[in-house]
Design a protein around this motif. Structure first.
Motif, PDB file in Angstrom:
ATOM      1  N   LEU A   1       6.133  -8.859   4.002  1.00  9.84           N
ATOM      2  CA  LEU A   1       5.323  -7.356   3.585  1.00  9.84           C
ATOM      3  C   LEU A   1       5.969  -6.389   3.108  1.00  9.84           C
ATOM      4  CD1 LEU A   1       2.622  -7.653   6.716  1.00  9.84           C
ATOM      5  CD2 LEU A   1       2.011  -8.326   4.207  1.00  9.84           C
ATOM      6  N   ASN A   2       7.047  -5.745   3.759  1.00 13.01           N
ATOM      7  CA  ASN A   2       8.021  -4.887   3.317  1.00 13.01           C
ATOM      8  C   ASN A   2       8.714  -4.908   1.953  1.00 13.01           C
ATOM      9  OD1 ASN A   2       7.305  -2.891   5.310  1.00 13.01           O
ATOM     10  ND2 ASN A   2       9.029  -3.284   6.840  1.00 13.01           N
TER      11      ASN A   2
ATOM     12  N   THR B   1      -2.202  -1.890   1.150  1.00 11.66           N
ATOM     13  CA  THR B   1      -2.919  -0.823   2.252  1.00 11.66           C
ATOM     14  C   THR B   1      -2.063  -0.949   3.597  1.00 11.66           C
ATOM     15  OG1 THR B   1      -4.388  -2.571   2.715  1.00 11.66           O
ATOM     16  CG2 THR B   1      -4.907  -0.951   0.896  1.00 11.66           C
ATOM     17  N   LEU B   2      -1.124  -2.033   3.827  1.00 11.63           N
ATOM     18  CA  LEU B   2      -0.717  -2.093   4.959  1.00 11.63           C
ATOM     19  C   LEU B   2       0.771  -1.022   4.942  1.00 11.63           C
ATOM     20  CD1 LEU B   2      -0.916  -5.427   5.579  1.00 11.63           C
ATOM     21  CD2 LEU B   2      -2.348  -4.134   6.654  1.00 11.63           C
ATOM     22  N   CYS B   3       1.063  -0.732   3.735  1.00 11.76           N
ATOM     23  CA  CYS B   3       2.259  -0.069   3.593  1.00 11.76           C
ATOM     24  C   CYS B   3       2.174   1.267   4.236  1.00 11.76           C
ATOM     25  CB  CYS B   3       2.865   0.076   2.152  1.00 11.76           C
ATOM     26  SG  CYS B   3       2.931  -1.464   1.287  1.00 11.76           S
ATOM     27  N   GLY B   4       3.414   1.734   4.969  1.00 16.44           N
ATOM     28  CA  GLY B   4       3.282   3.133   5.478  1.00 16.44           C
ATOM     29  C   GLY B   4       2.693   3.025   6.896  1.00 16.44           C
TER      30      GLY B   4
ATOM     31  N   GLY C   1       6.785   0.768  -4.607  1.00 15.19           N
ATOM     32  CA  GLY C   1       7.154   2.140  -4.416  1.00 15.19           C
ATOM     33  C   GLY C   1       6.556   2.670  -3.235  1.00 15.19           C
ATOM     34  N   LYS C   2       6.105   1.734  -2.232  1.00 14.66           N
ATOM     35  CA  LYS C   2       5.405   2.180  -1.271  1.00 14.66           C
ATOM     36  C   LYS C   2       6.122   2.198   0.230  1.00 14.66           C
ATOM     37  CE  LYS C   2       1.227   1.846  -3.077  1.00 14.66           C
ATOM     38  NZ  LYS C   2       0.156   2.945  -3.285  1.00 14.66           N
TER      39      LYS C   2
END
Length: 215
Positions: free
Chosen positions: A123-124, A101-104, A131-132
């Motif tokens: 994280l990244n 949920t942190l992605c983007g 695929g985020k």
């Protein structure tokens, strides 16, 4: 030397001169054992390792995480484990215990700390594997600046120790009190008492220049 803006490691007391925290307690106790007086100096975090490496300072102590890269520059005397957690505003419901949920989103980090490595190295890659979109990193000069960016809505979350919760909510607490006065009408009474109706807000807020600018 240290960066005295990082509780509970170290922070300036109300006199804005005395450093307090668990590390000042620790270095003062170590000084007694060694029979020397510790004379702490506060500088930017990014300058701590270069300051030791150049010989300008004898040692640095500011919750600096050990790493292979840093060990190539200076020697570490380790005394505790380091842990991170995600911290965001209470009204942000999009971030959950799922790290995806942190992605983007946008994260703020203090320049020179390990928090950026946690994003880029842990994280990244997890976001990419699933695929985020990647997490965007905003580098700021101090922990205080990171928190101000969070309150202003310029970033979505920060990575920091649990102790930050004890000092960070102060603007939220003040806003909460002000909102009570706004709801019960006392805010309006006070503003009318001093003929300040033209400058009354429709509703109080935090960092409104950025978050709710006048149109």
């Amino acid at each position: 030397m240290t960066d005295a803006h990082y509780p509970p490691c170290e922070v300036f007391a109300e006199d804005n001169k005395t450093m307090i925290g668990f590390e000042p307690d620790l270095w003062n106790a170590m000084g007694k054992v060694l029979g020397v007086e510790i004379k702490p100096v506060s500088i930017d975090f990014a300058g701590l390792i270069p300051g030791v490496k150049s010989g300008r300072y004898d040692m640095a102590m500011e919750c600096i995480s050990d790493s292979a890269e840093r060990e190539q520059q200076v020697s570490f005397v380790n005394y505790a484990y380091a842990t991170n957690e995600v911290y965001t505003l209470a009204d942000n419901k999009s971030i959950t215990t799922d790290p995806l949920t942190l992605c983007g989103l946008k994260v703020g980090v203090q320049a020179g700390t390990d928090f950026e490595h946690a994003v880029t190295d842990i994280l990244n890659p997890n976001c990419s594997k699933n695929g985020k979109a990647a997490i965007a990193v905003t580098r700021l000069h101090s922990a205080d600046a990171v928190l101000l960016a969070l309150y202003a809505g310029r970033i979505d979350f920060v990575l920091n120790a649990a102790e930050i919760k004890k000092v960070a909510p102060r603007p939220q607490a003040l806003l909460g009190a002000l909102n009570v006065l706004w709801r019960n009408g006392e805010y309006e009474l006070i503003m009318h008492k001093w003929d300040l109706q033209p400058v009354m807000l429709e509703q109080p807020g935090i960092n409104l220049f950025s978050t709710r600018p006048m149109k």
